[in-house]
Scaffold this motif. Structure first.
Motif, PDB file in Angstrom:
ATOM      1  N   LEU A 444     -21.102  26.030 -13.689  1.00 27.53           N
ATOM      2  CA  LEU A 444     -20.864  25.245 -12.470  1.00 27.53           C
ATOM      3  C   LEU A 444     -22.131  25.138 -11.629  1.00 27.53           C
ATOM      4  O   LEU A 444     -22.417  24.086 -11.050  1.00 27.53           O
ATOM      5  N   ILE A 445     -22.883  26.222 -11.559  1.00 22.34           N
ATOM      6  CA  ILE A 445     -24.124  26.212 -10.783  1.00 22.34           C
ATOM      7  C   ILE A 445     -25.114  25.209 -11.367  1.00 22.34           C
ATOM      8  O   ILE A 445     -25.730  24.411 -10.635  1.00 22.34           O
ATOM      9  N   GLN A 446     -25.280  25.232 -12.685  1.00 23.76           N
ATOM     10  CA  GLN A 446     -26.204  24.287 -13.321  1.00 23.76           C
ATOM     11  C   GLN A 446     -25.728  22.846 -13.140  1.00 23.76           C
ATOM     12  O   GLN A 446     -26.543  21.934 -12.968  1.00 23.76           O
ATOM     13  N   GLY A 447     -24.413  22.640 -13.156  1.00 22.13           N
ATOM     14  CA  GLY A 447     -23.884  21.303 -12.890  1.00 22.13           C
ATOM     15  C   GLY A 447     -24.205  20.840 -11.480  1.00 22.13           C
ATOM     16  O   GLY A 447     -24.583  19.683 -11.253  1.00 22.13           O
ATOM     17  N   ALA A 448     -24.055  21.743 -10.506  1.00 25.78           N
ATOM     18  CA  ALA A 448     -24.377  21.397  -9.114  1.00 25.78           C
ATOM     19  C   ALA A 448     -25.857  21.089  -8.962  1.00 25.78           C
ATOM     20  O   ALA A 448     -26.238  20.143  -8.238  1.00 25.78           O
ATOM     21  N   MET A 449     -26.709  21.843  -9.647  1.00 26.94           N
ATOM     22  CA  MET A 449     -28.146  21.568  -9.589  1.00 26.94           C
ATOM     23  C   MET A 449     -28.458  20.191 -10.154  1.00 26.94           C
ATOM     24  O   MET A 449     -29.316  19.467  -9.619  1.00 26.94           O
ATOM     25  N   ALA A 450     -27.769  19.819 -11.240  1.00 29.06           N
ATOM     26  CA  ALA A 450     -27.984  18.502 -11.846  1.00 29.06           C
ATOM     27  C   ALA A 450     -27.572  17.380 -10.898  1.00 29.06           C
ATOM     28  O   ALA A 450     -28.297  16.382 -10.739  1.00 29.06           O
ATOM     29  N   ILE A 451     -26.422  17.523 -10.282  1.00 23.81           N
ATOM     30  CA  ILE A 451     -25.916  16.469  -9.389  1.00 23.81           C
ATOM     31  C   ILE A 451     -26.824  16.300  -8.179  1.00 23.81           C
ATOM     32  O   ILE A 451     -27.182  15.171  -7.796  1.00 23.81           O
ATOM     33  N   ILE A 452     -27.220  17.400  -7.575  1.00 23.77           N
ATOM     34  CA  ILE A 452     -28.114  17.309  -6.410  1.00 23.77           C
ATOM     35  C   ILE A 452     -29.461  16.724  -6.819  1.00 23.77           C
ATOM     36  O   ILE A 452     -30.045  15.892  -6.098  1.00 23.77           O
ATOM     37  N   GLY A 453     -29.976  17.146  -7.973  1.00 24.75           N
ATOM     38  CA  GLY A 453     -31.233  16.590  -8.445  1.00 24.75           C
ATOM     39  C   GLY A 453     -31.151  15.095  -8.683  1.00 24.75           C
ATOM     40  O   GLY A 453     -32.105  14.351  -8.375  1.00 24.75           O
ATOM     41  N   PHE A 454     -30.018  14.624  -9.200  1.00 23.67           N
ATOM     42  CA  PHE A 454     -29.859  13.189  -9.430  1.00 23.67           C
ATOM     43  C   PHE A 454     -29.772  12.428  -8.114  1.00 23.67           C
ATOM     44  O   PHE A 454     -30.347  11.341  -7.967  1.00 23.67           O
ATOM     45  N   ILE A 455     -29.081  12.988  -7.131  1.00 26.72           N
ATOM     46  CA  ILE A 455     -29.003  12.345  -5.811  1.00 26.72           C
ATOM     47  C   ILE A 455     -30.393  12.230  -5.195  1.00 26.72           C
ATOM     48  O   ILE A 455     -30.761  11.184  -4.628  1.00 26.72           O
ATOM     49  N   LEU A 456     -31.184  13.290  -5.300  1.00 23.79           N
ATOM     50  CA  LEU A 456     -32.552  13.239  -4.783  1.00 23.79           C
ATOM     51  C   LEU A 456     -33.379  12.200  -5.539  1.00 23.79           C
ATOM     52  O   LEU A 456     -34.204  11.489  -4.932  1.00 23.79           O
ATOM     53  N   SER A 457     -33.166  12.100  -6.846  1.00 23.39           N
ATOM     54  CA  SER A 457     -33.889  11.111  -7.646  1.00 23.39           C
ATOM     55  C   SER A 457     -33.535   9.689  -7.216  1.00 23.39           C
ATOM     56  O   SER A 457     -34.411   8.818  -7.132  1.00 23.39           O
ATOM     57  N   LEU A 458     -32.252   9.466  -6.967  1.00 27.88           N
ATOM     58  CA  LEU A 458     -31.824   8.149  -6.476  1.00 27.88           C
ATOM     59  C   LEU A 458     -32.490   7.815  -5.145  1.00 27.88           C
ATOM     60  O   LEU A 458     -32.914   6.675  -4.911  1.00 27.88           O
ATOM     61  N   GLY A 459     -32.581   8.824  -4.270  1.00 25.55           N
ATOM     62  CA  GLY A 459     -33.238   8.599  -2.986  1.00 25.55           C
ATOM     63  C   GLY A 459     -34.699   8.251  -3.142  1.00 25.55           C
ATOM     64  O   GLY A 459     -35.212   7.329  -2.487  1.00 25.55           O
ATOM     65  N   LEU A 460     -35.396   8.979  -4.034  1.00 28.21           N
ATOM     66  CA  LEU A 460     -36.812   8.687  -4.278  1.00 28.21           C
ATOM     67  C   LEU A 460     -36.971   7.311  -4.909  1.00 28.21           C
ATOM     68  O   LEU A 460     -37.890   6.556  -4.553  1.00 28.21           O
ATOM     69  N   TRP A 461     -36.077   6.957  -5.821  1.00 31.16           N
ATOM     70  CA  TRP A 461     -36.125   5.644  -6.465  1.00 31.16           C
ATOM     71  C   TRP A 461     -35.956   4.528  -5.434  1.00 31.16           C
ATOM     72  O   TRP A 461     -36.708   3.540  -5.440  1.00 31.16           O
ATOM     73  N   ALA A 462     -34.982   4.689  -4.546  1.00 31.00           N
ATOM     74  CA  ALA A 462     -34.734   3.677  -3.522  1.00 31.00           C
ATOM     75  C   ALA A 462     -35.919   3.556  -2.568  1.00 31.00           C
ATOM     76  O   ALA A 462     -36.331   2.449  -2.200  1.00 31.00           O
ATOM     77  N   LEU A 463     -36.492   4.706  -2.179  1.00 25.24           N
ATOM     78  CA  LEU A 463     -37.643   4.682  -1.285  1.00 25.24           C
ATOM     79  C   LEU A 463     -38.851   4.031  -1.944  1.00 25.24           C
ATOM     80  O   LEU A 463     -39.533   3.191  -1.336  1.00 25.24           O
ATOM     81  N   ALA A 464     -39.115   4.398  -3.200  1.00 25.63           N
ATOM     82  CA  ALA A 464     -40.246   3.813  -3.917  1.00 25.63           C
ATOM     83  C   ALA A 464     -40.064   2.317  -4.114  1.00 25.63           C
ATOM     84  O   ALA A 464     -41.025   1.540  -4.043  1.00 25.63           O
ATOM     85  N   SER A 465     -38.825   1.889  -4.354  1.00 24.38           N
ATOM     86  CA  SER A 465     -38.545   0.460  -4.552  1.00 24.38           C
ATOM     87  C   SER A 465     -38.732  -0.313  -3.253  1.00 24.38           C
ATOM     88  O   SER A 465     -39.250  -1.443  -3.247  1.00 24.38           O
ATOM     89  N   ALA A 466     -38.323   0.297  -2.134  1.00 24.59           N
ATOM     90  CA  ALA A 466     -38.408  -0.387  -0.851  1.00 24.59           C
ATOM     91  C   ALA A 466     -39.843  -0.470  -0.340  1.00 24.59           C
ATOM     92  O   ALA A 466     -40.282  -1.504   0.189  1.00 24.59           O
ATOM     93  N   VAL A 467     -40.573   0.609  -0.510  1.00 27.46           N
ATOM     94  CA  VAL A 467     -41.945   0.686   0.028  1.00 27.46           C
ATOM     95  C   VAL A 467     -42.954   0.116  -0.952  1.00 27.46           C
ATOM     96  O   VAL A 467     -44.016  -0.371  -0.563  1.00 27.46           O
ATOM     97  N   GLY A 468     -42.646   0.211  -2.262  1.00 27.79           N
ATOM     98  CA  GLY A 468     -43.538  -0.317  -3.266  1.00 27.79           C
ATOM     99  C   GLY A 468     -44.658   0.629  -3.652  1.00 27.79           C
ATOM    100  O   GLY A 468     -45.761   0.181  -3.984  1.00 27.79           O
ATOM    101  N   PHE A 469     -44.405   1.940  -3.619  1.00 20.43           N
ATOM    102  CA  PHE A 469     -45.453   2.885  -4.042  1.00 20.43           C
ATOM    103  C   PHE A 469     -44.971   3.692  -5.245  1.00 20.43           C
ATOM    104  O   PHE A 469     -43.810   3.761  -5.533  1.00 20.43           O
TER     105      PHE A 469
END
Length: 469
Positions: A444-469
């Protein structure tokens, strides 16, 4: 070993059914019939290989595909780490350091202090090696503080795991970065941020929620009879800290030279210099641990007036208790290797890549499914990267979008560790957990780490797409 994949008539669906049935059979053997995990993993691996169509005359070869590399890697690290840990514990150093940490941070924050130390050690040191070295300190602190052992132990394991999965110089993110052409420096920076955030979120939750619910005693796997052996020498706290930091410094030396070589413009020429090769060799994890073991033999043994025969006895006593850990971990690698040989992970990954999901989602899901199918986080990450490289090359993505993809695949590769993962069995044995308890905690702990990591990745993806860096 690719020529062992003979029975592709099963198709992706059949291979998935086979993998699911194999895991279910393993669970029944261990949980219902109480078969030892090593024997259960070996029997399940044999039956899975035969059902998958691997010929009988290649059976042992298919078993060794995952068993021998896992056993070789784990055996050196666990054996050397256990020797170092046993001498620290037998000398009284673990208890002395635990008392000092509790005196500084208080009993309520002792687990946090251990976790922070593990986070720092986890930057250059692999998950299994770091965890083994820290276990005597974790045991000593848990005995001193009392209460839930897992509330003390799990945050440290989470710290090591977060660093191992998301941050270079660990092999998964480095390999994925090289495959996708991501800037390793950017991956390092983002990976450290991700690892720290995930640790800061998951570790306290594990300590407060999972730890109190699973009541297990402090394991005795690294215990010793120092009162009877006469090895106790009440070393200084600074000596114990030095011994814990020495492999960290040596491995950081290796990492620093590799980083400098990458930035030099001619990495091969730089690495071929004799002095560089020597220093890099000293920083390889097994060599760094070996050096530290000999240093500990001097400062805790010979330097403290202990006989050579007594030091030998303490070292030898460290190896017996960890045999079960090493064999079960190797057998977990055997099961995962058989699943890789059958082509289960590759078949599923190939099918996933054709579905047409958003690239960031596909990167995460491919790594996660391969992880679930065959166990190895590094294999899951490198498989996902190899399947996504054509998409990335044709997509004209920005630098940090590519970094976000690496992080998404890293998150997928850590998710829901279970019985085909050698790390699952390492945690199970060193924490004194049954398979059911490990599934209810570490999985369960490793699953939670995966989900949080994916959410952070989505945030970085959205930021990079919006700013263009």
């Amino acid at each position: 070993m690719e020529d062992l994949v003979l029975n592709w008539e099963l198709g992706t669906g059949g291979l998935l059914i086979l993998a699911t049935a194999a895991v279910a059979f393993l669970l029944v053997l261990i949980m219902a019939f109480k078969v030892h995990a090593f024997l259960a993993l070996m029997v399940t691996s044999i039956l899975t290989a035969l059902v998958a169509g691997i010929p009988a005359n290649r059976l042992v070869e298919s078993l060794g595909f995952g068993f021998y590399p896992t056993l070789g890697n784990v055996m050196l690290l666990v054996a050397l780490g256990a020797m170092l840990g046993r001498m620290i514990e037998a000398s009284g150093g673990a208890q002395i350091l635990a008392n000092r940490m509790i005196g500084i941070f208080g009993e309520k924050r002792a687990g946090l202090a251990l976790s922070v130390a593990s986070l720092m050690m986890g930057f250059p040191i692999f998950f299994d090696a770091g965890l083994v070295v820290m276990m005597p300190i974790i045991y000593a602190v848990a005995r001193r503080v009392g209460g839930s052992f897992l509330s003390i132990a799990l945050p440290s394991a989470i710290a090591f795991s977060a660093m191992h999965i998301f941050s270079p110089p660990h092999p998964g993110p480095v390999a994925a970065s090289a495959t996708l052409g991501a800037d390793v420096g950017q991956v390092l920076l983002v990976g450290l941020v991700f690892a720290i955030i995930i640790w800061a979120v998951v570790a306290p939750l594990a300590a407060r929620i999972i730890g109190p619910r699973i009541d297990v005693p402090v394991p005795e796997i690294l215990d010793t009879t120092r009162e009877e052996s006469g090895f106790e020498s009440t070393p200084k706290v600074s000596t114990i800290i030095m011994l814990l930091l020495l492999p960290l410094v040596l491995i950081l030396l290796n990492t620093g030279l590799n980083t400098f070589a990458a930035a030099s413009g001619d990495a091969d020429a730089f690495k071929s210099q004799t002095w560089v090769m020597i220093l890099r060799a000293l920083g390889e994890t097994p060599i760094a641990l070996l050096i530290t073991v000999f240093v500990s033999m001097f400062v805790l043994g010979w330097g403290a007036g202990k006989r050579g025969t007594l030091i030998e006895k303490i070292n030898d006593s460290a190896l017996g208790p960890i045999c079960s850990v090493v064999l079960v971990t190797g057998a977990g690698g055997m099961f995962g290797g058989v699943l890789r040989v059958t082509g289960i992970g590759t078949a599923v990954a190939d099918s996933m890549s054709d579905i047409g999901l958003p690239v960031i989602v596909a990167a995460f899901l491919i790594a996660q499914i391969v992880r679930l199918a065959q166990g190895s986080a590094t294999v899951a990450l490198t498989t996902a990267a190899s399947l996504m490289v054509a998409v990335v090359s044709a997509g004209h993505y920005t630098d940090f979008q590519v970094v976000a993809l690496v992080m998404a695949m890293s998150a997928g590769s850590v998710g829901f560790s279970h019985v085909n993962d050698s790390g699952f069995w390492l945690v199970s044995r060193f924490f004194g957990l049954s398979m059911k308890q490990t599934l209810a905690s570490w999985t369960l702990i490793q699953g939670a780490m995966a989900i949080i990591g994916f959410i952070l990745s989505l945030g970085l993806w959205a930021l990079a797409s919006a700013v263009g860096f």
